[in-house]
Design a protein around this motif. Structure first.
Motif, PDB file in Angstrom:
ATOM      1  N   TYR B  36       0.865  -1.221   0.091  1.00 60.52           N
ATOM      2  CA  TYR B  36      -0.137  -0.020  -0.054  1.00 60.52           C
ATOM      3  C   TYR B  36       0.936   1.206  -0.048  1.00 60.52           C
ATOM      4  O   TYR B  36       2.201   1.313   0.549  1.00 60.52           O
ATOM      5  CB  TYR B  36      -1.068   0.043   1.206  1.00 60.52           C
ATOM      6  CG  TYR B  36      -2.390  -0.798   1.066  1.00 60.52           C
ATOM      7  CD1 TYR B  36      -1.987  -2.003   1.125  1.00 60.52           C
ATOM      8  CD2 TYR B  36      -3.233  -0.089   1.070  1.00 60.52           C
ATOM      9  CE1 TYR B  36      -3.238  -2.677   1.203  1.00 60.52           C
ATOM     10  CE2 TYR B  36      -4.624  -0.713   1.167  1.00 60.52           C
ATOM     11  CZ  TYR B  36      -4.724  -2.132   1.008  1.00 60.52           C
ATOM     12  OH  TYR B  36      -5.674  -3.016   0.877  1.00 60.52           O
ATOM     13  N   GLN B  38       0.832   5.290   1.092  1.00 59.21           N
ATOM     14  CA  GLN B  38       0.152   6.373   1.946  1.00 59.21           C
ATOM     15  C   GLN B  38       0.507   7.725   1.958  1.00 59.21           C
ATOM     16  O   GLN B  38       1.905   7.773   1.973  1.00 59.21           O
ATOM     17  CB  GLN B  38       0.091   5.908   3.421  1.00 59.21           C
ATOM     18  CG  GLN B  38      -0.766   6.570   4.334  1.00 59.21           C
ATOM     19  CD  GLN B  38      -0.837   6.281   5.740  1.00 59.21           C
ATOM     20  OE1 GLN B  38       0.006   5.683   6.233  1.00 59.21           O
ATOM     21  NE2 GLN B  38      -1.935   6.762   6.558  1.00 59.21           N
ATOM     22  N   ARG B  41      -1.188  12.321   5.769  1.00 61.51           N
ATOM     23  CA  ARG B  41      -2.375  12.859   6.187  1.00 61.51           C
ATOM     24  C   ARG B  41      -3.512  12.194   5.364  1.00 61.51           C
ATOM     25  O   ARG B  41      -4.664  12.672   5.526  1.00 61.51           O
ATOM     26  CB  ARG B  41      -2.532  14.263   6.413  1.00 61.51           C
ATOM     27  CG  ARG B  41      -1.297  14.945   7.241  1.00 61.51           C
ATOM     28  CD  ARG B  41      -1.551  16.345   7.251  1.00 61.51           C
ATOM     29  NE  ARG B  41      -2.319  16.785   8.101  1.00 61.51           N
ATOM     30  CZ  ARG B  41      -1.806  17.326   9.467  1.00 61.51           C
ATOM     31  NH1 ARG B  41      -0.629  17.066   9.905  1.00 61.51           N
ATOM     32  NH2 ARG B  41      -3.023  17.595  10.147  1.00 61.51           N
ATOM     33  N   LYS B  42      -3.185  11.092   4.671  1.00 62.14           N
ATOM     34  CA  LYS B  42      -4.261  10.516   3.954  1.00 62.14           C
ATOM     35  C   LYS B  42      -4.222   8.798   4.494  1.00 62.14           C
ATOM     36  O   LYS B  42      -3.512   8.295   5.036  1.00 62.14           O
ATOM     37  CB  LYS B  42      -4.049  10.515   2.484  1.00 62.14           C
ATOM     38  CG  LYS B  42      -3.738  11.760   1.825  1.00 62.14           C
ATOM     39  CD  LYS B  42      -5.130  12.705   1.741  1.00 62.14           C
ATOM     40  CE  LYS B  42      -5.204  13.947   0.925  1.00 62.14           C
ATOM     41  NZ  LYS B  42      -6.223  14.478   0.453  1.00 62.14           N
ATOM     42  N   GLU B  43      -5.447   8.184   3.894  1.00 64.80           N
ATOM     43  CA  GLU B  43      -5.587   6.899   4.054  1.00 64.80           C
ATOM     44  C   GLU B  43      -4.846   5.970   3.196  1.00 64.80           C
ATOM     45  O   GLU B  43      -4.443   6.555   2.262  1.00 64.80           O
ATOM     46  CB  GLU B  43      -7.022   6.361   4.046  1.00 64.80           C
ATOM     47  CG  GLU B  43      -7.658   6.190   2.408  1.00 64.80           C
ATOM     48  CD  GLU B  43      -8.195   7.576   2.109  1.00 64.80           C
ATOM     49  OE1 GLU B  43      -7.494   8.699   2.475  1.00 64.80           O
ATOM     50  OE2 GLU B  43      -8.688   7.349   1.096  1.00 64.80           O
ATOM     51  N   PRO B  44      -4.408   4.876   3.521  1.00 63.75           N
ATOM     52  CA  PRO B  44      -3.562   3.909   2.686  1.00 63.75           C
ATOM     53  C   PRO B  44      -4.390   3.598   1.328  1.00 63.75           C
ATOM     54  O   PRO B  44      -5.818   3.394   1.572  1.00 63.75           O
ATOM     55  CB  PRO B  44      -3.214   2.659   3.552  1.00 63.75           C
ATOM     56  CG  PRO B  44      -3.551   3.125   4.804  1.00 63.75           C
ATOM     57  CD  PRO B  44      -4.648   4.139   4.856  1.00 63.75           C
ATOM     58  N   LEU B  46      -4.176   0.728  -2.193  1.00 66.89           N
ATOM     59  CA  LEU B  46      -3.552  -0.293  -2.417  1.00 66.89           C
ATOM     60  C   LEU B  46      -2.641   0.053  -3.736  1.00 66.89           C
ATOM     61  O   LEU B  46      -3.170   0.551  -4.584  1.00 66.89           O
ATOM     62  CB  LEU B  46      -4.784  -1.363  -2.883  1.00 66.89           C
ATOM     63  CG  LEU B  46      -3.994  -2.668  -3.556  1.00 66.89           C
ATOM     64  CD1 LEU B  46      -3.327  -3.253  -2.346  1.00 66.89           C
ATOM     65  CD2 LEU B  46      -5.318  -3.483  -3.998  1.00 66.89           C
ATOM     66  N   LEU B  87       3.831   0.810   2.710  1.00 67.18           N
ATOM     67  CA  LEU B  87       3.475  -0.076   3.646  1.00 67.18           C
ATOM     68  C   LEU B  87       3.316  -1.497   3.206  1.00 67.18           C
ATOM     69  O   LEU B  87       2.589  -1.761   2.158  1.00 67.18           O
ATOM     70  CB  LEU B  87       1.982   0.667   4.232  1.00 67.18           C
ATOM     71  CG  LEU B  87       1.926   1.814   4.671  1.00 67.18           C
ATOM     72  CD1 LEU B  87       0.509   2.158   4.908  1.00 67.18           C
ATOM     73  CD2 LEU B  87       2.884   2.002   6.002  1.00 67.18           C
ATOM     74  N   PHE B 101       0.141  -4.274   9.367  1.00 70.28           N
ATOM     75  CA  PHE B 101       1.048  -3.310   8.680  1.00 70.28           C
ATOM     76  C   PHE B 101       2.143  -3.286   9.069  1.00 70.28           C
ATOM     77  O   PHE B 101       2.603  -3.291  10.174  1.00 70.28           O
ATOM     78  CB  PHE B 101       0.260  -1.912   8.750  1.00 70.28           C
ATOM     79  CG  PHE B 101      -0.962  -1.742   8.050  1.00 70.28           C
ATOM     80  CD1 PHE B 101      -2.255  -1.993   8.565  1.00 70.28           C
ATOM     81  CD2 PHE B 101      -0.787  -0.936   6.998  1.00 70.28           C
ATOM     82  CE1 PHE B 101      -3.245  -2.009   7.787  1.00 70.28           C
ATOM     83  CE2 PHE B 101      -1.977  -0.742   5.901  1.00 70.28           C
ATOM     84  CZ  PHE B 101      -3.085  -1.162   6.383  1.00 70.28           C
ATOM     85  N   GLY B 102       3.183  -2.963   8.246  1.00 68.82           N
ATOM     86  CA  GLY B 102       4.716  -2.814   8.595  1.00 68.82           C
ATOM     87  C   GLY B 102       4.734  -1.346   8.892  1.00 68.82           C
ATOM     88  O   GLY B 102       3.778  -0.703   8.645  1.00 68.82           O
ATOM     89  N   PRO B 103       5.739  -1.060   9.597  1.00 71.14           N
ATOM     90  CA  PRO B 103       5.902   0.785   9.832  1.00 71.14           C
ATOM     91  C   PRO B 103       6.169   1.499   8.681  1.00 71.14           C
ATOM     92  O   PRO B 103       5.884   2.795   8.928  1.00 71.14           O
ATOM     93  CB  PRO B 103       7.248   0.428  10.669  1.00 71.14           C
ATOM     94  CG  PRO B 103       7.895  -0.679  10.242  1.00 71.14           C
ATOM     95  CD  PRO B 103       7.108  -1.809   9.644  1.00 71.14           C
ATOM     96  N   GLY B 104       6.382   0.848   7.561  1.00 78.16           N
ATOM     97  CA  GLY B 104       6.330   1.979   6.452  1.00 78.16           C
ATOM     98  C   GLY B 104       7.846   2.313   6.057  1.00 78.16           C
ATOM     99  O   GLY B 104       8.552   2.532   6.785  1.00 78.16           O
TER     100      GLY B 104
END
Lengths: 117, 111
Positions: B36, B38, B41-44, B46, B87, B101-104
């Motif tokens: 994913y 991100q 300040r937005k949603e993840p 795909l 992510l 989720f991974g930490p990104g």
């Protein structure tokens, strides 16, 4: 793809008040929805699984009496942060699984940014 | 050990560069894998699912190694618009299961 909405997108409240966040699946039914929280510069952390018609399942460390979840219908789940405090300030995101032509996908709402003063 | 771990980043690369992200997961029963993205300040959203045989979508290539419990994402010819946090996401059951989720890994593509 499937659409999930959240309301409100942003809320600022005083410490001690309660805040309700709605999560809706707009074009599909969701017997399960998930609530996540994301603090700045951190990843999403699952708070709870919302189940239509039954009690929510909370992750370890998440207070069920503080974060009330109600999955009232197949398209609506609500998260109420009761007696909010500044440490509850965060980005709250819901998601719902749906088939999308392949493996099940999670569709995320746009998130609600909560600031508690 | 965390369930899903990723390169800590951030990655700062020039436009046109190729960049690779790595991800490892601890649960050998994991069944589905995704990348994913991100934006701030937005949603993840795909980016792509990851299949056992590896898959490609334009400039993006994802690989899965179940034996090593390792997932990768390769981005070729980076664009400014690729700047985001990536992510790595893993699920242990095929449906109704929350995503882990991974930490990104944050990517900044510089002009």
């Amino acid at each position: 793809g499937a659409v999930v909405s959240q309301h409100p997108s942003r809320v600022i409240c005083k410490s001690g008040t309660s805040v309700k966040i709605e999560c809706r699946s707009l074009d599909f039914q969701a017997t399960t929805m998930f609530w996540y929280r994301q603090f700045p510069k951190q990843s999403l952390m699952l708070m709870a699984t919302s189940n239509e018609g039954s009690k929510a399942t909370y992750e370890q460390g998440v207070e069920k009496d503080k974060f009330l979840i109600n999955h009232a219908s197949l398209t609506l789940s609500t998260l109420t942060v009761t007696s909010a405090h500044p440490e509850d300030s965060s980005f709250y995101i819901c998601s719902a699984p749906a088939l999308a032509g392949g493996p099940y996908e999670q569709f995320f709402g746009p998130g609600t940014r909560l600031t508690v003063l | 050990r965390k369930e899903v771990e990723q390169d800590p980043g951030p990655f700062n690369v020039p436009e046109g560069a190729t960049v690779a992200f790595n991800c490892t997961y601890s649960n050998s029963a994991s069944q589905s894998f995704f990348w994913y993205r991100q934006d701030c300040r937005k949603e993840p959203k795909l980016l792509m699912s990851v299949y056992s045989s590896g898959n490609e979508d334009g400039r993006f290539t994802a690989q899965l190694n179940r034996a090593s419990q390792y997932i990768s994402l390769l981005i070729r010819d980076s664009k400014l618009s690729d700047s985001a946090t990536y992510l790595c996401v893993v699920t242990s059951r095929s449906w109704g299961q929350n995503f882990v989720f991974g930490p990104g890994t944050r990517l900044s593509v510089l002009p």
